[in-house]
Design a protein around this motif. Structure first.
Motif, short mmCIF file in Angstrom:
data_model
loop_
_atom_site.label_atom_id
_atom_site.label_comp_id
_atom_site.label_asym_id
_atom_site.label_seq_id
_atom_site.Cartn_x
_atom_site.Cartn_y
_atom_site.Cartn_z
N SER A 49 -15.25 -15.58 -4.50
CA SER A 49 -15.09 -16.53 -3.38
C SER A 49 -16.11 -16.43 -1.96
CB SER A 49 -13.97 -15.68 -2.70
OG SER A 49 -13.72 -16.38 -0.85
N SER A 50 -16.51 -17.16 -0.87
CA SER A 50 -17.52 -17.08 -0.35
C SER A 50 -17.54 -15.81 0.82
CB SER A 50 -17.55 -18.29 0.24
OG SER A 50 -16.22 -18.83 0.95
N ALA A 51 -15.65 -15.34 0.62
CA ALA A 51 -16.13 -14.20 1.13
C ALA A 51 -16.15 -12.69 0.35
CB ALA A 51 -14.22 -13.86 1.79
N ASP A 52 -16.51 -12.71 -0.52
CA ASP A 52 -17.11 -11.67 -1.36
C ASP A 52 -18.54 -11.61 -1.56
OD1 ASP A 52 -14.62 -10.51 -0.65
OD2 ASP A 52 -13.82 -11.86 -2.71
N GLY A 53 -19.44 -13.13 -1.76
CA GLY A 53 -20.07 -12.67 -2.09
C GLY A 53 -21.82 -11.57 -2.23
N PRO A 54 -21.97 -10.74 -2.85
CA PRO A 54 -23.05 -10.34 -2.71
C PRO A 54 -24.19 -10.14 -1.61
CG PRO A 54 -23.31 -10.66 -4.45
CD PRO A 54 -21.53 -11.51 -3.72
N MET A 55 -24.40 -9.35 -0.78
CA MET A 55 -25.82 -9.95 -0.27
C MET A 55 -26.89 -9.32 -0.89
SD MET A 55 -26.51 -10.47 3.54
CE MET A 55 -25.34 -9.73 4.43
N LEU A 56 -27.96 -10.73 -1.07
CA LEU A 56 -29.01 -11.23 -1.33
C LEU A 56 -30.55 -10.88 0.09
CD1 LEU A 56 -29.14 -13.98 -3.47
CD2 LEU A 56 -28.54 -12.37 -3.87
N GLU A 57 -31.78 -10.40 -0.89
CA GLU A 57 -32.46 -10.22 0.07
C GLU A 57 -33.87 -10.79 -0.48
OE1 GLU A 57 -33.54 -5.92 1.06
OE2 GLU A 57 -31.02 -4.51 1.61
N ALA A 58 -34.56 -11.02 0.54
CA ALA A 58 -36.17 -11.88 0.71
C ALA A 58 -36.80 -11.34 0.08
CB ALA A 58 -36.13 -12.82 1.94
N GLY A 59 -37.42 -11.53 -1.11
CA GLY A 59 -38.60 -10.27 -1.48
C GLY A 59 -38.02 -9.55 -2.90
N GLU A 60 -36.99 -9.66 -3.22
CA GLU A 60 -36.39 -9.08 -3.91
C GLU A 60 -35.93 -9.68 -4.78
OE1 GLU A 60 -35.61 -5.79 -4.24
OE2 GLU A 60 -36.38 -5.22 -1.84
N ILE A 76 -26.76 -14.36 1.96
CA ILE A 76 -27.95 -14.04 2.60
C ILE A 76 -28.16 -14.64 4.07
CG2 ILE A 76 -29.10 -16.99 2.27
CD1 ILE A 76 -32.54 -15.18 0.98
N ASN A 77 -29.27 -13.42 4.32
CA ASN A 77 -29.37 -13.05 6.07
C ASN A 77 -30.22 -14.21 6.46
OD1 ASN A 77 -28.69 -12.27 8.89
ND2 ASN A 77 -28.19 -10.69 8.61
N LEU A 78 -30.80 -15.06 7.82
CA LEU A 78 -31.74 -15.68 7.63
C LEU A 78 -32.07 -15.68 9.07
CD1 LEU A 78 -30.80 -18.81 5.86
CD2 LEU A 78 -31.52 -16.74 5.37
N ASP A 79 -33.20 -15.46 9.28
CA ASP A 79 -33.38 -15.57 10.83
C ASP A 79 -33.51 -16.91 11.23
OD1 ASP A 79 -35.72 -16.46 10.21
OD2 ASP A 79 -36.69 -14.59 10.11
N ALA A 80 -33.78 -17.15 12.64
CA ALA A 80 -34.31 -18.58 13.07
C ALA A 80 -35.99 -19.04 12.99
CB ALA A 80 -33.59 -18.82 14.43
N ARG A 81 -36.24 -17.86 12.64
CA ARG A 81 -37.80 -18.47 12.43
C ARG A 81 -38.49 -18.87 11.20
NH1 ARG A 81 -41.28 -14.28 14.83
NH2 ARG A 81 -42.98 -15.98 15.35
#
Length: 451
Positions: A49-60, A76-81
């Protein structure tokens, strides 16, 4: 150096050599055709489910598994730049049966389920079992969707024919973020493919190269002529540095080999693929092979330019300076009529003169979207990323490790005996250095990832 120090140095040197020859932890490569996953990769498990997806970090780099028909969600947490790419490598087990339409689909989705970018990658031919690589992206574009900062979803689906081997595939995930541009020549007209096919490199001296078994140990390949061997079912990985204003062409010559069937021939039996620093699959080609005649696969690119990202799909993957991944593959079915490995000559040309690119707000090379002088040197010396970072020619050590444990043991005991008997404070000529890790003289000479 006294006797005790000599013995310690010899033992340590033998330990270094033994470690070089041993498999890396987590890399159980009992099959030479197996893909080598990244050292230090983090294990994760995608959710249904999309509610439970584990977080990914850029560079890993992350490792997971996926079953036939399974869908997995990550976040994944994205900035606006920053433009962000989620690279996916799907890795079947060597020898597993795959079908033409087998593969994977990856999508990057906003919180309201807008599709920001995606890719689907398939084998394209029955029996061409090999790792599949591609990426989904959210690129910064003032007129595009998904430009807001926030938590986004990554969805990966495995596509599988009912007749294919139902074993789970390993997933290697490589999220990466291109730093924002603060100034410089970012605008302009996109490049185009050259009007004439580039000529092959015929002037350089042929040099041996040993391609890597995965992206993490892809071997640097600069301008030149390189010779390798590829087993049926095996993929070799090379990384080529392309800066702004430069292009790449490769003429891959798959040579003749001993055959068991004089009438056999396999369509798409040999192939070469290109991948950009973003992780996108950006080009490639395949040809038939029979082992009795040489087969040539030719690929080439337009010049790398920041403005290419505004072009059509066949050009916009060449919008990043950095390491470009080149893979060479021989189909496992070639093994039905060819004995042993297939010799491959890679005539590689890096065309054009490097020019100034945009100024990034951050370390683009560290993020995988740029090059340093050290990178270019690593390509000419045939170093992997780990070898270049270590600052020494570890290929020399690895070569010694390949001599054989018995020879190494005898050599080590000989050095220990000689030094221990002398007990001299001055090391004799040819003795091991006080620090067995000290940098060795440069040597060798031998290269990374697309949409």
């Amino acid at each position: 150096m006294n006797g005790r120090k000599a013995a310690a140095a010899a033992a340590l040197a033998l330990g270094v050599l033994a470690a070089s020859a041993a498999p890396v932890a987590g890399q159980e490569q009992t099959d030479a055709r197996a893909y080598r996953t990244a050292d230090g990769a983090r294990e994760t498990k995608g959710a249904a489910s999309s509610a439970d997806g584990p977080m990914l970090e850029a560079g890993e780099v992350y490792l997971d598994t996926i079953d036939p028909g399974e869908k997995l969600y990550y976040k994944i947490n994205l900035d606006a730049r920053s433009s962000t790419f989620v690279g996916v490598t799907a890795i079947p087990r060597p020898g597993d049966k795959v079908a033409y339409g087998d593969g994977f689909d990856v999508q990057l989705l906003s919180a309201d389920n807008t599709k920001c970018g995606g890719a689907d990658e398939k084998f394209g031919f029955d029996g061409r079992n090999r790792p599949l690589i591609d990426a989904a992206a959210r690129r910064i574009d003032p007129e595009g969707d998904c430009q807001e900062a926030g938590v986004y979803n990554v969805l990966i689906e495995r596509l599988s024919d009912p007749t294919s081997t139902p074993n789970p595939w390993t997933l290697e995930l490589r999220p990466r973020a291109e730093p924002p541009v603060k100034s410089g020549p970012a605008a302009g007209q996109p490049q185009v493919y050259p009007s004439a096919t580039p000529r092959p490199n015929t002037t350089a001296t042929v040099r041996d190269i040993a391609g890597g078994a995965g992206q993490d140990d892809a071997v640097g390949m600069g301008d030149g002529v390189w010779k390798d061997k590829v087993l049926p079912g095996q993929t070799k990985y090379y990384r080529v540095p392309l800066d702004w204003g430069q292009s790449l062409s490769t003429y891959a010559e798959f040579g003749t080999a001993p055959v068991t069937d004089e009438s056999a021939w396999l369509g798409d039996g040999v192939s070469v693929e290109y991948y950009s620093p973003s992780g996108w699959h950006i080009g490639g080609g395949a040809e038939g092979y029979n082992g009795r005649e040489q087969t040539q696969v030719v690929n080439y690119t337009p010049k790398v330019d920041y403005a290419n990202r505004t072009a059509d799909d066949d050009i916009n993957g060449y919008a990043y300076a950095g390491w470009y991944l080149v893979t060479v593959h021989v189909s496992q079915d070639v093994g039905d009529f060819v004995k042993g490995a297939v010799p491959v000559t890679l005539r590689t040309t890096i065309g054009g003169t490097a020019k100034e690119g945009p100024q990034y707000d951050g370390d683009a090379a560290q993020a995988g979207f740029g090059l340093t002088d050290r990178d270019r040197d690593a390509a000419q010396r045939g170093l992997t990323a780990a070898e270049a970072a270590a600052g020494s020619d570890t290929k020399t050590v690895i070569a010694y490790a390949g001599i054989g444990a018995g020879v190494l043991l005898l050599a080590g005991l000989g050095v220990w005996t000689l030094l221990a008997r002398r007990g001299s404070p001055t090391a004799p000529v040819g003795a091991l250095p006080e620090n067995p890790y000290q940098q060795q003289p440069p040597g060798g000479g031998y290269g990374y990832p697309g949409q």
